[in-house]
Design an enzyme around this catalytic site. Structure first.
Site, PDB file in Angstrom:
ATOM      1  N   GLY A  69      58.685  52.766  -8.644  1.00 41.60           N
ATOM      2  CA  GLY A  69      57.342  52.607  -9.167  1.00 41.60           C
ATOM      3  C   GLY A  69      56.408  52.022  -8.126  1.00 41.60           C
ATOM      4  O   GLY A  69      55.228  52.389  -8.034  1.00 41.60           O
ATOM      5  N   THR A  70      56.920  51.088  -7.328  1.00 43.52           N
ATOM      6  CA  THR A  70      56.117  50.514  -6.252  1.00 43.52           C
ATOM      7  C   THR A  70      55.698  51.595  -5.264  1.00 43.52           C
ATOM      8  O   THR A  70      54.545  51.654  -4.830  1.00 43.52           O
ATOM      9  CB  THR A  70      56.904  49.416  -5.520  1.00 43.52           C
ATOM     10  N   GLN A 177      54.395  49.181 -17.530  1.00 44.17           N
ATOM     11  CA  GLN A 177      54.782  48.384 -18.693  1.00 44.17           C
ATOM     12  C   GLN A 177      54.557  49.101 -20.017  1.00 44.17           C
ATOM     13  O   GLN A 177      55.155  48.730 -21.030  1.00 44.17           O
ATOM     14  CB  GLN A 177      54.003  47.066 -18.696  1.00 44.17           C
ATOM     15  N   SER A 194      57.576  53.477 -13.650  1.00 47.47           N
ATOM     16  CA  SER A 194      58.856  53.079 -13.060  1.00 47.47           C
ATOM     17  C   SER A 194      59.956  53.165 -14.102  1.00 47.47           C
ATOM     18  O   SER A 194      59.870  52.542 -15.169  1.00 47.47           O
ATOM     19  CB  SER A 194      58.755  51.647 -12.523  1.00 47.47           C
ATOM     20  N   ALA A 195      61.010  53.928 -13.800  1.00 41.67           N
ATOM     21  CA  ALA A 195      62.029  54.263 -14.800  1.00 41.67           C
ATOM     22  C   ALA A 195      62.807  53.063 -15.311  1.00 41.67           C
ATOM     23  O   ALA A 195      63.184  53.021 -16.487  1.00 41.67           O
ATOM     24  CB  ALA A 195      62.989  55.307 -14.233  1.00 41.67           C
ATOM     25  N   HIS A 196      63.074  52.071 -14.461  1.00 42.14           N
ATOM     26  CA  HIS A 196      63.920  50.961 -14.917  1.00 42.14           C
ATOM     27  C   HIS A 196      63.208  50.090 -15.944  1.00 42.14           C
ATOM     28  O   HIS A 196      63.833  49.246 -16.592  1.00 42.14           O
ATOM     29  CB  HIS A 196      64.399  50.123 -13.735  1.00 42.14           C
ATOM     30  N   CYS A 320      57.176  27.242  -8.966  1.00 43.65           N
ATOM     31  CA  CYS A 320      58.419  26.615  -8.520  1.00 43.65           C
ATOM     32  C   CYS A 320      59.602  27.566  -8.613  1.00 43.65           C
ATOM     33  O   CYS A 320      60.671  27.277  -8.103  1.00 43.65           O
ATOM     34  CB  CYS A 320      58.710  25.380  -9.351  1.00 43.65           C
TER      35      CYS A 320
END
Length: 496
Positions: A69-70, A177, A194-196, A320
């Site tokens: 996807g990136t 999303q 993005s498939a995942h 953090c």
């Protein structure tokens, strides 16, 4: 162990597993070859493209598969900007886009282009007026996510797409999303997924480019996937990705109907059970399975680990929990508290198991927060504050940042050593929190606050990045006046 991080990635969908296994024997050959094995591979690839295109809402020849996807976002942005270079070199993005979009924007700026960042409100949503202002004659491309990955806020894609169309500017939508739930609003020019995120295998993304959109794929050129995504296609994974997308979309309404009431319960119950908590994101325009909240005086990493020990896998936008110790850019853009941030994103598992897990989470959370606050020697929080906290603030957006576990006790001890008590009646006090990490600057502000009279001013010295949003957010939560910052000096006037 309950897995509540579905917004990051979900397990392989059963349909994807079946499709992957079945296509391993048929989809191994080069789909560009004319021999029998190549033709079989091509048939599988074409069928997957048609399935994905139907789910996206585009023509099959407008969609290509990418290695992630990136990668789809990077190539989509680069290709659209290159194709419209004669128009201008201005890129418009919302302030809460995924880091992949912001990285592409940064690269564009370094190459001589310009970037306009569109602000969002405290619920993380862009306004049509703000986006319209960003669309100039030199704007070559606009980017807008369909739904935010940290807060679940859904953006007005159709409305913004209409403005972009009027301005003659293509709109790229990051639908990573939202694709599992529905097609994004119409009118977009480019779309990435993005498939995942929907139960397909990792390593498969998709990029759709509408016919008529000027697009010049970044070099080096490649003959595969219309030259828009180089490299040999992973056909088994692509087939599994397309099959799982179709499967999850078929069940999307039923799954949303199961999960939305559970998220509503978390949104309502957490502020009642835990004092000083902000629930962030839009309460109406949001994904059905995501809820994010932040806890005042809490180290986000410590809370995440406490929940992990209790058996819950959750996510956090807290500084953090990252290697950079920089607060989430999403929460910074929303201008909300960045302490003790937790995101729950429920998986589409059977109703009974998820409901029981959510109930147990609500039982575990208050004690986990209390323990972390005790470790930090945080100011006592009145129990009545949890029940009486203003509902409008509960629905506002929240940010998070925190200190490392090993630094917690050190910071608390440092405070006790350096704390200075003002002379009786003094109207100004300076608190030194330099060198400490979130949430210690806000904790020290709270510890010293009663040492100045009403109308007095307390100045906090803090060089932690999160202080610039946490201290104003604390003032809003407490009904005090934030006077602004100069360098590392943050000034607060006591009103009550």
């Amino acid at each position: 162990m309950p897995y509540f991080d579905a917004a990051s990635s979900v397990p392989l969908h059963p349909v994807a597993r079946q499709a992957l296994a079945a296509s391993l024997d048929e989809g191994w050959a080069d789909p560009s070859r004319l021999h029998r094995e190549g033709r079989r591979a091509r048939l599988l690839l074409d069928a997957a493209r048609e399935t994905a295109a139907e789910a996206v809402g585009c023509r099959p020849d407008e969609l290509v598969f990418t290695p992630s996807g990136t990668g789809a976002l990077h190539r989509g942005i680069a290709g659209a900007l290159a194709g419209r270079r004669r128009v201008g070199r201005r890129l418009a993005v919302s302030a809460v886009e995924h880091s992949a979009v912001l990285h592409a924007a940064s690269a564009h700026r370094e190459e001589g282009g310009s970037v306009t960042e569109v602000p969002v409100d405290r619920r993380g949503r862009v306004s049509a007026a703000a986006y319209e202002e960003a669309l100039t004659e030199e704007t070559a491309l606009a980017c807008l996510q369909s739904a935010n990955h940290e807060t679940g806020t859904v953006q007005p894609v159709a409305e913004i797409a209409g403005l972009c169309a009027e301005a003659g500017v293509p709109l790229l939508v990051d639908a990573a999303q939202s694709l599992a739930w529905d097609r994004p609003g119409g009118g977009w020019s480019l779309l990435a997924g993005s498939a995942h995120k929907w139960g397909g295998p990792p390593g498969v993304g998709l990029l759709a480019v509408r016919k008529g959109v000027r697009f010049a794929a970044p070099p080096p050129a490649d003959e595969r996937e219309q030259g828009r995504s180089p490299g040999f296609e992973n056909i088994p994974a692509i087939v599994a990705a397309a099959a799982s997308l179709r499967a999850v979309r078929a069940d999307a309404d039923a799954v949303a109907a199961r999960l939305r009431p559970l998220i509503e319960r978390v949104r309502a119950e957490v502020p009642r059970a835990v004092p000083d908590v902000e629930v962030v994101g839009d309460p109406v325009h949001r994904l059905p399975h995501v809820v994010t909240f932040s806890c005042l005086y809490v180290d986000g990493e410590a809370l995440l680990h406490a929940l992990d020990r209790a058996g819950f896998s959750v996510s956090s936008g807290s500084s953090c929990t990252s290697s950079t110790l920089t607060p989430s850019h999403v929460l910074l853009a929303m201008g909300v508290l960045s302490e003790g941030n937790i995101r729950l994103s429920l998986p589409p598992t059977p109703e009974e198991s998820v409901e029981a897990d959510v109930e147990r989470f609500l039982q575990v959370l208050p004690e986990a927060v209390r323990e972390v606050r005790e470790q930090l020697n945080a100011p006592a929080v009145p129990r009545e504050r949890a029940a009486g906290y203003d509902a409008a603030v509960q629905d506002a957006a929240v940010q998070d940042a925190a200190v490392q576990d090993e630094g917690t006790n050190h910071h608390a001890a440092r405070y006790e050593e350096q704390r200075t008590v003002p002379a009786e009646g003094a109207r100004e006090l300076t608190v030194d929190a330099l060198g400490t990490l979130c949430p210690m600057p806000v904790i020290e502000l709270a510890r010293n606050f009663d040492d100045v009279p009403v109308g007095g001013v307390i100045t906090v010295l803090a060089d932690d990045e999160a202080a610039r949003v946490d201290i104003p957010a604390w003032c809003e939560m407490r009904g005090q006046e934030y006077l602004g910052a100069q360098g590392t000096r943050y000034r607060v006037r006591r009103l009550s």
